[in-house]
Design a protein around this motif. Structure first.
Motif, short mmCIF file in Angstrom:
data_model
loop_
_atom_site.label_atom_id
_atom_site.label_comp_id
_atom_site.label_asym_id
_atom_site.label_seq_id
_atom_site.Cartn_x
_atom_site.Cartn_y
_atom_site.Cartn_z
N ILE A 196 1.12 -1.26 -0.03
CA ILE A 196 0.04 -0.09 0.04
C ILE A 196 1.08 1.32 -0.06
N GLY A 197 0.43 2.16 -0.91
CA GLY A 197 1.15 3.53 -0.86
C GLY A 197 2.67 3.17 -1.86
N ARG A 198 2.85 2.29 -2.20
CA ARG A 198 4.10 1.97 -3.10
C ARG A 198 3.84 1.13 -4.53
N LEU A 199 3.34 1.79 -5.24
CA LEU A 199 2.63 1.34 -6.54
C LEU A 199 3.91 0.89 -7.34
N ASP A 200 4.98 1.57 -7.29
CA ASP A 200 6.17 1.07 -8.21
C ASP A 200 6.97 -0.19 -7.46
N LYS A 201 6.65 -0.42 -6.20
CA LYS A 201 7.81 -1.51 -5.92
C LYS A 201 6.92 -2.94 -6.16
N THR A 202 7.69 -3.68 -7.07
CA THR A 202 7.16 -4.86 -7.54
C THR A 202 8.18 -6.01 -6.93
N ARG A 203 9.56 -5.69 -6.73
CA ARG A 203 10.54 -6.71 -6.39
C ARG A 203 10.71 -6.71 -4.78
N PHE A 204 10.65 -7.89 -4.37
CA PHE A 204 10.97 -8.30 -3.18
C PHE A 204 11.79 -9.65 -2.98
N GLY A 205 13.16 -8.95 -2.74
CA GLY A 205 14.20 -10.02 -3.01
C GLY A 205 14.22 -10.53 -4.38
N ARG A 206 14.23 -12.02 -4.48
CA ARG A 206 14.37 -12.66 -5.75
C ARG A 206 12.83 -12.71 -6.40
N LEU A 207 12.02 -12.49 -5.49
CA LEU A 207 10.32 -12.49 -5.90
C LEU A 207 9.97 -11.24 -6.96
N GLU A 208 9.33 -11.25 -7.74
CA GLU A 208 8.55 -10.20 -8.59
C GLU A 208 7.12 -10.26 -8.43
N PHE A 209 6.36 -9.31 -7.75
CA PHE A 209 4.99 -9.53 -7.60
C PHE A 209 4.34 -9.04 -8.87
N LEU A 210 3.63 -10.06 -9.49
CA LEU A 210 2.93 -9.89 -10.80
C LEU A 210 1.41 -9.56 -10.62
N GLY A 211 0.87 -9.54 -9.59
CA GLY A 211 -0.39 -9.44 -9.37
C GLY A 211 -1.17 -10.35 -8.25
N LEU A 217 -10.43 -27.62 -4.18
CA LEU A 217 -10.55 -26.44 -5.09
C LEU A 217 -9.92 -26.58 -6.39
N GLN A 218 -10.77 -26.69 -7.39
CA GLN A 218 -9.74 -26.81 -8.74
C GLN A 218 -10.40 -25.67 -9.89
N SER A 219 -9.59 -25.02 -10.32
CA SER A 219 -9.79 -24.08 -11.30
C SER A 219 -8.83 -23.79 -12.43
N ARG A 220 -9.35 -22.82 -13.16
CA ARG A 220 -8.39 -22.57 -14.61
C ARG A 220 -8.33 -21.14 -14.26
N ILE A 221 -6.90 -20.66 -14.52
CA ILE A 221 -6.38 -19.28 -14.26
C ILE A 221 -6.13 -18.77 -15.32
N GLN A 222 -6.80 -17.44 -15.48
CA GLN A 222 -6.71 -16.55 -16.81
C GLN A 222 -5.41 -15.61 -16.33
N GLY A 232 1.77 -12.23 -17.52
CA GLY A 232 1.52 -13.29 -16.62
C GLY A 232 0.87 -12.93 -15.56
N ASN A 233 0.45 -11.68 -15.43
CA ASN A 233 -0.43 -11.06 -14.28
C ASN A 233 -1.84 -11.70 -14.29
N LEU A 234 -2.37 -12.08 -12.85
CA LEU A 234 -3.49 -12.79 -12.69
C LEU A 234 -4.65 -11.93 -13.05
N ILE A 235 -5.77 -12.57 -14.06
CA ILE A 235 -6.85 -12.04 -14.10
C ILE A 235 -8.06 -12.23 -13.55
N LYS A 236 -8.17 -13.56 -13.45
CA LYS A 236 -9.25 -14.20 -12.88
C LYS A 236 -9.36 -15.71 -12.64
N LEU A 237 -10.24 -16.09 -11.80
CA LEU A 237 -10.48 -17.75 -12.08
C LEU A 237 -11.57 -18.08 -12.86
N ASP A 238 -11.53 -19.25 -13.65
CA ASP A 238 -12.64 -19.89 -14.22
C ASP A 238 -12.78 -21.26 -13.98
N ASP A 239 -13.97 -21.76 -14.36
CA ASP A 239 -14.14 -23.15 -14.17
C ASP A 239 -13.95 -23.55 -12.61
#
Length: 188
Positions: A48-63, A99-104, A109-116
């Motif tokens: 929150i408040g850091r829209l530009d921060k996407t890297r956390f160590g070796r991890l990158e937040f895609l959504g 719980l089973q689902s398809r990922i859009q 590579g950002n997450l859009i929604k879950l289907d099925d």
């Protein structure tokens, strides 16, 4: 006034009993998959408040996704595995449901929604849906050689579920019990 209040409360209580009798909760007799309608709202930033921060160590937040379902049994996702190159998800819930689902996903590579999305009751050794939070509190999942290894809290144990027959028919084989109050977590 007291008599009127008593009549109103009595009528309300009776109406609630009728509603409960007409709309009982789903009995855990069925092992069938339950389709669930899920509304997904994308989460675009992690901090929150850091829209530009996407890297956390070796991890990158895609959504991320905020998920709202039309079924009260949806939720309490404890562990999940991604399958088919990240296009499908299999998860376990605190309520003893698969719980089973398809990922859009979006173009990066950002997450859009879950289907099925479907919920499937986890079975006990007798082939019946697991009943009660004490028995059903699945915590983590790991898949190796077409077998799901599931750890459980509360009644701490590790069980294997063969996946070849499908989740609706998969009965567990106990692998082990843990020390009282010491939960088991499966590492990735």
């Amino acid at each position: 006034w007291r008599t009127l209040a008593g009549i109103i409360l009595g009528t309300l209580f009776f109406a609630i009993l009728i509603i409960i009798a007409v709309e009982p909760p789903r009995a855990l007799e069925s092992t069938d998959a339950i389709p669930v309608s899920v509304t997904s709202r994308p989460i675009d930033h992690f901090q929150i408040g850091r829209l530009d921060k996407t890297r956390f160590g070796r991890l990158e937040f895609l959504g991320g996704l905020e998920l709202i379902a039309d079924n009260q049994q949806f939720g309490g996702i404890s562990g999940l595995v991604l399958q088919d190159n990240g296009t499908r998800m299999l998860a376990v819930q605190d309520t003893g449901m698969w719980l089973q689902s398809r990922i859009q996903r979006g173009p990066v590579g950002n997450l859009i929604k879950l289907d099925d999305v479907v919920l499937i009751p986890m079975l006990d050794e007798m082939g019946k849906p697991i009943v009660g939070k004490w028995n059903a509190d699945a915590e983590s999942i790991k898949i190796l050689n077409n077998t799901a290894y599931i750890s459980f809290e509360r009644r701490n144990r590790l069980a294997t579920y063969p996946l070849a027959a499908g989740l609706s028919a998969s009965r567990p084989s106990p692998v082990g019990q843990s020390v009282k109050h010491a939960g088991i977590r499966l590492s990735p």
